[in-house]
Design a protein around this motif. Structure first.
Motif, mmCIF file in Angstrom:
data_model
loop_
_atom_site.group_PDB
_atom_site.id
_atom_site.type_symbol
_atom_site.label_atom_id
_atom_site.label_comp_id
_atom_site.label_asym_id
_atom_site.label_seq_id
_atom_site.Cartn_x
_atom_site.Cartn_y
_atom_site.Cartn_z
ATOM 1 N N GLU A 28 0.825 -1.211 0.000
ATOM 2 C CA GLU A 28 0.000 0.000 0.000
ATOM 3 C C GLU A 28 0.860 1.261 0.000
ATOM 4 O O GLU A 28 0.568 2.230 -0.697
ATOM 5 C CB GLU A 28 -0.943 0.026 1.204
ATOM 6 C CG GLU A 28 -2.065 -0.979 1.160
ATOM 7 C CD GLU A 28 -3.185 -0.591 0.216
ATOM 8 O OE1 GLU A 28 -3.286 0.588 -0.161
ATOM 9 O OE2 GLU A 28 -3.956 -1.492 -0.151
ATOM 10 N N ILE A 29 1.923 1.241 0.796
ATOM 11 C CA ILE A 29 2.776 2.424 0.911
ATOM 12 C C ILE A 29 3.655 2.578 -0.333
ATOM 13 O O ILE A 29 3.764 3.661 -0.898
ATOM 14 C CB ILE A 29 3.651 2.343 2.183
ATOM 15 C CG1 ILE A 29 2.772 2.510 3.425
ATOM 16 C CG2 ILE A 29 4.742 3.397 2.171
ATOM 17 C CD1 ILE A 29 3.480 2.237 4.729
ATOM 18 N N GLY B 50 0.924 1.682 -3.882
ATOM 19 C CA GLY B 50 -0.406 2.270 -3.925
ATOM 20 C C GLY B 50 -0.419 3.750 -3.607
ATOM 21 O O GLY B 50 -1.408 4.424 -3.842
ATOM 22 N N TYR B 51 0.688 4.253 -3.050
ATOM 23 C CA TYR B 51 0.771 5.652 -2.642
ATOM 24 C C TYR B 51 -0.428 6.043 -1.777
ATOM 25 O O TYR B 51 -0.960 7.136 -1.884
ATOM 26 C CB TYR B 51 0.875 6.583 -3.863
ATOM 27 C CG TYR B 51 2.171 6.413 -4.609
ATOM 28 C CD1 TYR B 51 3.299 7.109 -4.209
ATOM 29 C CD2 TYR B 51 2.255 5.556 -5.697
ATOM 30 C CE1 TYR B 51 4.500 6.956 -4.890
ATOM 31 C CE2 TYR B 51 3.442 5.398 -6.377
ATOM 32 C CZ TYR B 51 4.559 6.093 -5.971
ATOM 33 O OH TYR B 51 5.743 5.929 -6.629
ATOM 34 N N THR B 52 -0.861 5.106 -0.947
ATOM 35 C CA THR B 52 -2.026 5.309 -0.094
ATOM 36 C C THR B 52 -1.597 6.040 1.174
ATOM 37 O O THR B 52 -0.585 5.689 1.783
ATOM 38 C CB THR B 52 -2.632 3.940 0.280
ATOM 39 O OG1 THR B 52 -2.809 3.181 -0.907
ATOM 40 C CG2 THR B 52 -3.949 4.099 0.992
ATOM 41 N N PRO B 53 -2.356 7.052 1.596
ATOM 42 C CA PRO B 53 -2.046 7.702 2.886
ATOM 43 C C PRO B 53 -2.085 6.669 4.013
ATOM 44 O O PRO B 53 -2.885 5.726 3.991
ATOM 45 C CB PRO B 53 -3.161 8.729 3.043
ATOM 46 C CG PRO B 53 -3.692 8.951 1.668
ATOM 47 C CD PRO B 53 -3.487 7.665 0.929
ATOM 48 N N GLU C 52 -5.418 5.476 5.741
ATOM 49 C CA GLU C 52 -6.224 4.674 4.831
ATOM 50 C C GLU C 52 -5.576 3.310 4.584
ATOM 51 O O GLU C 52 -6.259 2.283 4.530
ATOM 52 C CB GLU C 52 -6.407 5.416 3.508
ATOM 53 C CG GLU C 52 -7.367 4.745 2.558
ATOM 54 C CD GLU C 52 -7.536 5.529 1.271
ATOM 55 O OE1 GLU C 52 -7.813 4.888 0.242
ATOM 56 O OE2 GLU C 52 -7.391 6.774 1.293
ATOM 57 N N ALA C 53 -4.250 3.305 4.472
ATOM 58 C CA ALA C 53 -3.538 2.037 4.275
ATOM 59 C C ALA C 53 -3.715 1.122 5.475
ATOM 60 O O ALA C 53 -3.951 -0.081 5.319
ATOM 61 C CB ALA C 53 -2.056 2.306 4.027
ATOM 62 N N ARG D 135 -7.276 -0.315 5.363
ATOM 63 C CA ARG D 135 -7.407 -1.357 4.342
ATOM 64 C C ARG D 135 -6.747 -2.658 4.781
ATOM 65 O O ARG D 135 -7.311 -3.738 4.620
ATOM 66 C CB ARG D 135 -6.773 -0.904 3.021
ATOM 67 C CG ARG D 135 -7.593 0.056 2.249
ATOM 68 C CD ARG D 135 -6.902 0.337 0.931
ATOM 69 N NE ARG D 135 -7.551 1.428 0.217
ATOM 70 C CZ ARG D 135 -7.103 1.924 -0.911
ATOM 71 N NH1 ARG D 135 -5.998 1.446 -1.458
ATOM 72 N NH2 ARG D 135 -7.753 2.898 -1.496
ATOM 73 N N ARG E 196 8.919 6.937 1.542
ATOM 74 C CA ARG E 196 8.394 5.597 1.238
ATOM 75 C C ARG E 196 9.483 4.529 1.289
ATOM 76 O O ARG E 196 9.255 3.451 1.825
ATOM 77 C CB ARG E 196 7.743 5.586 -0.146
ATOM 78 C CG ARG E 196 6.394 6.219 -0.178
ATOM 79 C CD ARG E 196 5.836 6.192 -1.606
ATOM 80 N NE ARG E 196 4.463 6.588 -1.643
ATOM 81 C CZ ARG E 196 4.022 7.821 -1.495
ATOM 82 N NH1 ARG E 196 4.871 8.793 -1.275
ATOM 83 N NH2 ARG E 196 2.740 8.087 -1.547
#
Length: 172
Positions: free
Chosen positions: A45-46, A49-52, A55-56, A59, A124
């Motif tokens: 995800e990190i 997915g570049y997900t904050p 939110e990561a 999920r 990241r």
């Protein structure tokens, strides 16, 4: 008749306690594996997915199942309003609140606590590296947990029954 019923209850209770303890040894490696998979999902995800982070975490928690889900869900919710804690504080609080619901030991909690100090504080690539380190450490703990399961699971099942029989013999 009453003595026989009492003896049966004592033996049943002691056997159930032994089986419960054996189940803890059986659940620990499974839960460590779930935690490893959750951290690998978090890496994905990190990294890709570049997900904050909140939110990561949410999920990953939803995908992980119990007893891992409450840890990640709690950490994610504490990073959002009204709490707005840092990643370190939210993960640490989630570990303190939810860890008792797992069969994992202090060693795994310490690994997660160490991870909480670095999570969300760097780029990241650095976070990916810290997650990879935590995964390797948890894999080593999983090996230890499997060895302990092999050694202690049968023993506690037997000890529960034997301890119950011992108490009955002493009482009667």
């Amino acid at each position: 008749m009453l003595k026989l019923l009492g003896a049966a209850l004592i033996i049943s209770a002691a056997t159930a306690a032994g089986w419960f303890q054996a189940k803890q040894y059986a659940n620990r490696p499974v839960q460590i594996r779930k935690l490893i998979l959750a951290l690998r999902r978090l890496q994905t995800e990190i990294q890709y997915g570049y997900t904050p982070l909140p939110e990561a975490l949410l999920r990953v928690g939803e995908q992980s199942g119990d007893p891992i889900r409450p840890i990640f869900a709690s950490a994610a919710s504490q990073m959002n309003a009204p709490f707005n804690y840092t990643a370190k504080d939210s993960l640490q609080r989630a570990l303190d609140q939810e860890w008792k619901g797992t069969a994992m030991k202090t060693a795994e909690k310490d690994i997660m606590s160490q991870l909480s100090h670095t999570l969300g504080t760097s780029d990241r690539q650095d976070q990916f590296g810290h997650l990879a380190t935590a995964v390797r450490q948890l894999e080593n703990e999983e090996i230890v947990a499997r060895e302990e399961q092999g050694s202690y699971e049968k023993m506690f099942k037997s000890l529960g029954l034997l301890f119950g029989a011992f108490i009955v013999i002493i009482l009667y």
